[in-house]
Enzyme design. Structure first.
Site, mmCIF file in Angstrom:
data_model
loop_
_atom_site.group_PDB
_atom_site.id
_atom_site.type_symbol
_atom_site.label_atom_id
_atom_site.label_comp_id
_atom_site.label_asym_id
_atom_site.label_seq_id
_atom_site.Cartn_x
_atom_site.Cartn_y
_atom_site.Cartn_z
ATOM 1 N N TYR A 100 -15.299 0.012 9.213
ATOM 2 C CA TYR A 100 -13.857 0.279 9.273
ATOM 3 C C TYR A 100 -13.355 0.094 10.707
ATOM 4 O O TYR A 100 -12.364 -0.602 10.950
ATOM 5 C CB TYR A 100 -13.621 1.713 8.792
ATOM 6 C CG TYR A 100 -12.209 2.222 8.893
ATOM 7 C CD1 TYR A 100 -11.204 1.714 8.073
ATOM 8 C CD2 TYR A 100 -11.885 3.252 9.780
ATOM 9 C CE1 TYR A 100 -9.909 2.213 8.142
ATOM 10 C CE2 TYR A 100 -10.604 3.760 9.848
ATOM 11 C CZ TYR A 100 -9.612 3.236 9.028
ATOM 12 O OH TYR A 100 -8.342 3.738 9.104
ATOM 13 N N LYS B 113 -10.804 -2.636 12.268
ATOM 14 C CA LYS B 113 -9.570 -2.248 12.968
ATOM 15 C C LYS B 113 -9.523 -2.901 14.358
ATOM 16 O O LYS B 113 -8.474 -3.351 14.806
ATOM 17 C CB LYS B 113 -9.466 -0.726 13.094
ATOM 18 C CG LYS B 113 -9.155 -0.017 11.789
ATOM 19 C CD LYS B 113 -7.777 -0.381 11.259
ATOM 20 C CE LYS B 113 -7.391 0.402 10.024
ATOM 21 N NZ LYS B 113 -6.181 -0.113 9.359
ATOM 22 N N ASP C 271 -1.179 -7.476 -5.299
ATOM 23 C CA ASP C 271 -2.485 -7.479 -4.650
ATOM 24 C C ASP C 271 -2.318 -8.292 -3.367
ATOM 25 O O ASP C 271 -2.098 -9.507 -3.424
ATOM 26 C CB ASP C 271 -3.519 -8.137 -5.576
ATOM 27 C CG ASP C 271 -4.906 -8.145 -4.947
ATOM 28 O OD1 ASP C 271 -5.030 -7.763 -3.762
ATOM 29 O OD2 ASP C 271 -5.868 -8.530 -5.630
ATOM 30 N N GLY D 297 -0.240 5.049 -1.171
ATOM 31 C CA GLY D 297 -1.298 5.769 -0.492
ATOM 32 C C GLY D 297 -0.788 6.990 0.263
ATOM 33 O O GLY D 297 0.399 7.332 0.187
ATOM 34 N N GLN D 298 -1.699 7.623 1.018
ATOM 35 C CA GLN D 298 -1.353 8.876 1.712
ATOM 36 C C GLN D 298 -0.162 8.685 2.646
ATOM 37 O O GLN D 298 0.750 9.508 2.680
ATOM 38 C CB GLN D 298 -2.570 9.392 2.504
ATOM 39 C CG GLN D 298 -2.357 10.806 3.026
ATOM 40 C CD GLN D 298 -3.358 11.225 4.089
ATOM 41 O OE1 GLN D 298 -4.164 10.432 4.581
ATOM 42 N NE2 GLN D 298 -3.306 12.491 4.457
ATOM 43 N N ASP E 234 2.048 -1.994 -4.405
ATOM 44 C CA ASP E 234 0.677 -1.483 -4.376
ATOM 45 C C ASP E 234 -0.084 -2.093 -5.544
ATOM 46 O O ASP E 234 0.525 -2.643 -6.464
ATOM 47 C CB ASP E 234 0.692 0.062 -4.496
ATOM 48 C CG ASP E 234 -0.566 0.704 -3.925
ATOM 49 O OD1 ASP E 234 -1.643 0.512 -4.513
ATOM 50 O OD2 ASP E 234 -0.481 1.389 -2.888
ATOM 51 N N GLY F 8 0.851 -1.200 0.000
ATOM 52 C CA GLY F 8 0.000 0.000 0.000
ATOM 53 C C GLY F 8 0.878 1.239 0.000
ATOM 54 O O GLY F 8 0.537 2.270 0.572
ATOM 55 N N ARG G 142 -1.999 -0.038 -7.278
ATOM 56 C CA ARG G 142 -1.946 1.077 -8.226
ATOM 57 C C ARG G 142 -0.602 1.147 -8.927
ATOM 58 O O ARG G 142 0.364 0.540 -8.495
ATOM 59 C CB ARG G 142 -2.067 2.413 -7.475
ATOM 60 C CG ARG G 142 -3.317 2.636 -6.750
ATOM 61 C CD ARG G 142 -3.369 4.122 -6.397
ATOM 62 N NE ARG G 142 -3.793 4.332 -5.025
ATOM 63 C CZ ARG G 142 -3.882 5.527 -4.459
ATOM 64 N NH1 ARG G 142 -3.515 6.601 -5.120
ATOM 65 N NH2 ARG G 142 -4.294 5.646 -3.214
#
Ligand code: NAD
Length: 317
Positions: free
Chosen positions: A144, A148, A54, A13-14, A36, A10, A38
């Site tokens: 979410y 978590k 993935d 990402g941000q 990632d 990931g 993406r």
């Protein structure tokens, strides 16, 4: 001695982009593999190895870990709070299966360390709102938050049952200018700076007095690295550490922006994200993070606002 070889999942990402760059500085570019779903993020291009992955494909992940002699995994891939409410079963499936794939491979391959972020979303409407303690009522109401909380239990389980050195932080809303946020309830606190510079005004999807715990990205990256570098004996929490930076409302962030852009205006049109925010704490007690591994935030609202506006102005030319 075994050489550290890190896989970031990931990474586009941000958080992933900035964390990958920080880890590459510490461990050497070639020793931090970014991955990632993406395409590789522009800021990562040319800075080190990148693979398309993935995380739901356990076999592919397992092969990658063996082929590259991975010793540590940072798992950042997830479906975030606001996006998760649109497709709860998908969010549950991705958030849980990704973590279980990583934990199980860590067990099979005897990996040294795993990092997986939790969130303030583990708390719910029955948790204390102010200075929410580490150990308190935890009754998340978003899918979410439920994922978590379940993830935290799995992390602790793999630590006590199999001795996996897994570490986790309950991040507050994260604010950054380098990479865009990925569909969370606190995204407004990033969008507002962009709109302030581009439009001079912002329509906020939360009401003016919605206080939420927040943190500037440089503090979040430093917290992550400090936790991961800490002596294992000092880590008393194997679920997810409470972590605090600052707490403010949309009205207050607008006021801080007006110190730099006096004509900036804000209006409010709360949507479905208001309900999510109303179930979360307003501020967090992170006494244990501070006692166990010396956590101390550097940025408050004023310092962050000055830095965000300065860097966004440079970026936008
Ligand atoms: P993000 O959505 O910006 O990035 C997640 C990345 O994971 C994306 O680049 C996405 O392409 C990738 N991804 C999604 N599914 C994948 C898959 N199946 N395989 C591989 N990659 C996949 O999220 P972020 O804000 O960087 O958050 C990272 C972690 O931190 C998440 O666990 C999130 O829950 C947690 N967190 C974030 C915040 C915040 O404010 N940003 C707050 C609390 C917790």
């Amino acid at each position: 001695m075994k050489k550290d070889k890190i896989l970031v999942i990931g990474a586009c990402g941000q958080i992933g982009v900035e964390l990958t760059l920080a880890l590459r500085k510490m461990y050497g570019d070639a020793n931090v593999i970014a991955s990632d779903l993406r395409e590789e993020h522009d800021l990562l291009k040319g800075s080190g190895p990148y693979v398309s992955l993935d995380v739901m494909n356990k076999e592919m992940l397992h092969v990658l870990v063996i082929r590259h002699n991975i010793t540590q995994i940072y798992l950042l891939a997830a479906i975030l709070s606001a996006t998760g409410e649109k497709n709860p079963l998908l969010a549950w499936h991705i958030n849980m299966a990704s973590l279980l794939n990583v934990l199980d491979i860590a067990k099979e391959e005897g990996l040294d360390k795993i990092y997986w972020p939790s969130s303030i979303a583990v708390f719910g409407p029955n948790s204390p709102k102010a200075d929410t303690p580490q150990h308190t009522i935890i009754e998340p109401t978003t899918i979410y938050g439920i994922s978590k909380f379940a993830g935290e239990r799995w992390c602790e389980y793999y630590n006590t049952r199999y001795g996996i050195d897994v570490r986790s932080l309950r991040y507050p809303g994260l604010i950054s200018y380098k990479s865009a946020p990925g569909g969370g309830t606190t995204d407004y606190a990033v969008e507002i700076y962009h709109e302030a510079l581009e439009e001079g005004s912002y329509k906020c999807f939360l009401s003016e007095d919605t206080y939420l715990p927040m943190m500037y990205m440089p503090d979040a990256i430093r917290a992550t690295i400090e936790l991961m570098e800490a002596d294992s004996a000092k880590i008393s929490v194997r679920s997810g550490y409470n972590l605090s930076g600052m707490s403010f409302s949309p009205k207050e962030i607008a006021g801080a922006i007006r110190e730099h852009i006096p004509t900036f205006s804000i209006s409010y049109e709360p949507d479905y994200r208001q309900q999510i925010a109303d179930g979360w704490p307003q501020s967090i007690d992170d006494e244990l993070a501070s006692a166990d591994w010396g956590w101390k935030p550097e940025f408050n609202l004023e310092k962050m606002t000055a830095d965000m506006l300065k860097n966004l102005r440079l970026q936008k030319g």
